[in-house]
Scaffold this motif. Structure first.
Motif, PDB file in Angstrom:
ATOM      1  N   GLU A   8       0.826  -1.203   0.000  1.00  0.00           N
ATOM      2  CA  GLU A   8       0.000   0.000   0.000  1.00  0.00           C
ATOM      3  C   GLU A   8       0.861   1.254   0.000  1.00  0.00           C
ATOM      4  OE1 GLU A   8      -2.916   0.045   3.087  1.00  0.00           O
ATOM      5  OE2 GLU A   8      -3.685  -1.944   2.563  1.00  0.00           O
ATOM      6  N   ARG A   9       1.946   1.246   0.746  1.00  0.00           N
ATOM      7  CA  ARG A   9       2.844   2.410   0.780  1.00  0.00           C
ATOM      8  C   ARG A   9       3.520   2.604  -0.573  1.00  0.00           C
ATOM      9  NH1 ARG A   9       6.662   1.915   5.690  1.00  0.00           N
ATOM     10  NH2 ARG A   9       6.565  -0.277   5.140  1.00  0.00           N
ATOM     11  N   VAL A  10       3.898   1.496  -1.202  1.00  0.00           N
ATOM     12  CA  VAL A  10       4.516   1.588  -2.528  1.00  0.00           C
ATOM     13  C   VAL A  10       3.505   2.124  -3.534  1.00  0.00           C
ATOM     14  CG1 VAL A  10       5.449   0.226  -4.441  1.00  0.00           C
ATOM     15  CG2 VAL A  10       6.255  -0.175  -2.108  1.00  0.00           C
ATOM     16  N   ALA A  11       2.274   1.650  -3.471  1.00  0.00           N
ATOM     17  CA  ALA A  11       1.239   2.120  -4.388  1.00  0.00           C
ATOM     18  C   ALA A  11       0.970   3.610  -4.184  1.00  0.00           C
ATOM     19  CB  ALA A  11      -0.044   1.310  -4.204  1.00  0.00           C
ATOM     20  N   ALA A  12       0.935   4.048  -2.927  1.00  0.00           N
ATOM     21  CA  ALA A  12       0.704   5.466  -2.649  1.00  0.00           C
ATOM     22  C   ALA A  12       1.874   6.309  -3.151  1.00  0.00           C
ATOM     23  CB  ALA A  12       0.497   5.675  -1.150  1.00  0.00           C
ATOM     24  N   ALA A  13       3.091   5.840  -2.951  1.00  0.00           N
ATOM     25  CA  ALA A  13       4.262   6.565  -3.432  1.00  0.00           C
ATOM     26  C   ALA A  13       4.270   6.623  -4.952  1.00  0.00           C
ATOM     27  CB  ALA A  13       5.534   5.906  -2.908  1.00  0.00           C
ATOM     28  N   ARG A  14       3.900   5.528  -5.585  1.00  0.00           N
ATOM     29  CA  ARG A  14       3.852   5.474  -7.044  1.00  0.00           C
ATOM     30  C   ARG A  14       2.796   6.443  -7.581  1.00  0.00           C
ATOM     31  NH1 ARG A  14       3.697  -0.202  -8.363  1.00  0.00           N
ATOM     32  NH2 ARG A  14       5.952  -0.089  -8.244  1.00  0.00           N
ATOM     33  N   ALA A  15       1.649   6.520  -6.926  1.00  0.00           N
ATOM     34  CA  ALA A  15       0.591   7.441  -7.351  1.00  0.00           C
ATOM     35  C   ALA A  15       1.057   8.891  -7.203  1.00  0.00           C
ATOM     36  CB  ALA A  15      -0.677   7.205  -6.543  1.00  0.00           C
ATOM     37  N   GLY A  16       1.732   9.186  -6.123  1.00  0.00           N
ATOM     38  CA  GLY A  16       2.255  10.535  -5.925  1.00  0.00           C
ATOM     39  C   GLY A  16       3.293  10.896  -6.971  1.00  0.00           C
ATOM     40  N   LEU A  17       4.158   9.956  -7.285  1.00  0.00           N
ATOM     41  CA  LEU A  17       5.179  10.187  -8.308  1.00  0.00           C
ATOM     42  C   LEU A  17       4.532  10.392  -9.681  1.00  0.00           C
ATOM     43  CD1 LEU A  17       8.146  10.318  -9.113  1.00  0.00           C
ATOM     44  CD2 LEU A  17       8.111   7.842  -9.365  1.00  0.00           C
ATOM     45  N   GLU A  19       1.544  11.632 -10.288  1.00  0.00           N
ATOM     46  CA  GLU A  19       0.959  12.977 -10.299  1.00  0.00           C
ATOM     47  C   GLU A  19       2.036  14.031 -10.527  1.00  0.00           C
ATOM     48  OE1 GLU A  19      -1.519  14.064  -7.018  1.00  0.00           O
ATOM     49  OE2 GLU A  19      -2.470  12.081  -6.970  1.00  0.00           O
ATOM     50  N   THR A  20       3.170  13.891  -9.863  1.00  0.00           N
ATOM     51  CA  THR A  20       4.253  14.859 -10.007  1.00  0.00           C
ATOM     52  C   THR A  20       4.795  14.860 -11.429  1.00  0.00           C
ATOM     53  OG1 THR A  20       4.857  14.560  -7.688  1.00  0.00           O
ATOM     54  CG2 THR A  20       6.520  15.530  -9.138  1.00  0.00           C
ATOM     55  N   LEU A  21       5.010  13.695 -11.990  1.00  0.00           N
ATOM     56  CA  LEU A  21       5.527  13.611 -13.360  1.00  0.00           C
ATOM     57  C   LEU A  21       4.527  14.151 -14.375  1.00  0.00           C
ATOM     58  CD1 LEU A  21       7.323  10.149 -13.275  1.00  0.00           C
ATOM     59  CD2 LEU A  21       8.368  12.415 -13.293  1.00  0.00           C
ATOM     60  N   ASP A  22       3.244  13.902 -14.152  1.00  0.00           N
ATOM     61  CA  ASP A  22       2.220  14.450 -15.039  1.00  0.00           C
ATOM     62  C   ASP A  22       2.211  15.975 -14.978  1.00  0.00           C
ATOM     63  OD1 ASP A  22       1.468  11.956 -15.918  1.00  0.00           O
ATOM     64  OD2 ASP A  22      -0.292  11.806 -14.601  1.00  0.00           O
ATOM     65  N   ALA A  23       2.365  16.531 -13.780  1.00  0.00           N
ATOM     66  CA  ALA A  23       2.390  17.987 -13.631  1.00  0.00           C
ATOM     67  C   ALA A  23       3.613  18.576 -14.326  1.00  0.00           C
ATOM     68  CB  ALA A  23       2.386  18.363 -12.154  1.00  0.00           C
ATOM     69  N   ILE A  24       4.762  17.934 -14.195  1.00  0.00           N
ATOM     70  CA  ILE A  24       5.983  18.406 -14.856  1.00  0.00           C
ATOM     71  C   ILE A  24       5.824  18.330 -16.364  1.00  0.00           C
ATOM     72  CG2 ILE A  24       8.414  17.869 -15.265  1.00  0.00           C
ATOM     73  CD1 ILE A  24       8.554  17.004 -12.297  1.00  0.00           C
ATOM     74  N   GLU A  25       5.289  17.229 -16.850  1.00  0.00           N
ATOM     75  CA  GLU A  25       5.085  17.067 -18.293  1.00  0.00           C
ATOM     76  C   GLU A  25       4.144  18.139 -18.828  1.00  0.00           C
ATOM     77  OE1 GLU A  25       3.632  13.699 -21.523  1.00  0.00           O
ATOM     78  OE2 GLU A  25       3.173  13.430 -19.407  1.00  0.00           O
ATOM     79  N   ASP A  26       3.093  18.445 -18.065  1.00  0.00           N
ATOM     80  CA  ASP A  26       2.136  19.451 -18.485  1.00  0.00           C
ATOM     81  C   ASP A  26       2.796  20.826 -18.555  1.00  0.00           C
ATOM     82  OD1 ASP A  26      -0.544  20.168 -19.222  1.00  0.00           O
ATOM     83  OD2 ASP A  26      -0.740  21.108 -17.252  1.00  0.00           O
ATOM     84  N   LYS A  27       3.640  21.152 -17.591  1.00  0.00           N
ATOM     85  CA  LYS A  27       4.322  22.452 -17.585  1.00  0.00           C
ATOM     86  C   LYS A  27       5.336  22.569 -18.711  1.00  0.00           C
ATOM     87  CE  LYS A  27       3.633  24.384 -13.207  1.00  0.00           C
ATOM     88  NZ  LYS A  27       2.932  25.618 -13.348  1.00  0.00           N
ATOM     89  N   LEU A  28       5.958  21.477 -19.099  1.00  0.00           N
ATOM     90  CA  LEU A  28       7.002  21.513 -20.118  1.00  0.00           C
ATOM     91  C   LEU A  28       6.483  21.231 -21.526  1.00  0.00           C
ATOM     92  CD1 LEU A  28       9.890  19.723 -18.203  1.00  0.00           C
ATOM     93  CD2 LEU A  28       9.552  22.174 -18.550  1.00  0.00           C
ATOM     94  N   ASN A  29       5.179  21.101 -21.683  1.00  0.00           N
ATOM     95  CA  ASN A  29       4.575  20.834 -22.976  1.00  0.00           C
ATOM     96  C   ASN A  29       4.456  22.163 -23.737  1.00  0.00           C
ATOM     97  OD1 ASN A  29       3.026  20.097 -25.145  1.00  0.00           O
ATOM     98  ND2 ASN A  29       1.595  18.853 -23.958  1.00  0.00           N
ATOM     99  N   VAL A  30       5.482  22.489 -24.521  1.00  0.00           N
ATOM    100  CA  VAL A  30       5.553  23.790 -25.195  1.00  0.00           C
ATOM    101  C   VAL A  30       4.399  23.997 -26.172  1.00  0.00           C
ATOM    102  CG1 VAL A  30       6.971  25.252 -26.675  1.00  0.00           C
ATOM    103  CG2 VAL A  30       8.036  23.950 -24.836  1.00  0.00           C
ATOM    104  N   PRO A  31       4.071  23.043 -27.043  1.00  0.00           N
ATOM    105  CA  PRO A  31       2.947  23.292 -27.958  1.00  0.00           C
ATOM    106  C   PRO A  31       1.639  23.595 -27.214  1.00  0.00           C
ATOM    107  CG  PRO A  31       4.181  21.387 -28.682  1.00  0.00           C
ATOM    108  CD  PRO A  31       4.721  21.770 -27.343  1.00  0.00           C
TER     109      PRO A  31
END
Length: 75
Positions: A8-17, A19-31
């Motif tokens: 459960e802790r691994v799943a929660a950490a994976r979900a948090g990661l 979300e963070t990667l999706d937010a970074i990808e969204d910010k760096l999506n130049v088009p």
């Protein structure tokens, strides 16, 4: 430590990661950012075109002045 099982802790950490990667990808999506900026500019122009027209005329005057200065200067 937490009482939650390791899975459960691994799943929660994976979900948090994820979300963070999706937010970074969204910010760096130049088009996507360019598209959003273009939409904002169009909406701004449609709601009040006067500042845009004044800015364009001002820019044209500056460019014409620089061209005239370059042509007519004695340098």
């Amino acid at each position: 430590m937490s009482d939650a099982p390791i899975e459960e802790r691994v799943a929660a950490a994976r979900a948090g990661l994820t979300e963070t990667l999706d937010a970074i990808e969204d910010k760096l999506n130049v088009p996507k950012r360019v598209e959003e900026l273009t939409a904002k500019a169009k909406a701004s122009y449609e709601s009040n075109p006067v500042p845009w027209i004044v800015g364009a005329v001002g820019a044209a005057v500056v460019v014409a002045g620089l061209v005239a200065w370059a042509i007519l200067s004695d340098d």
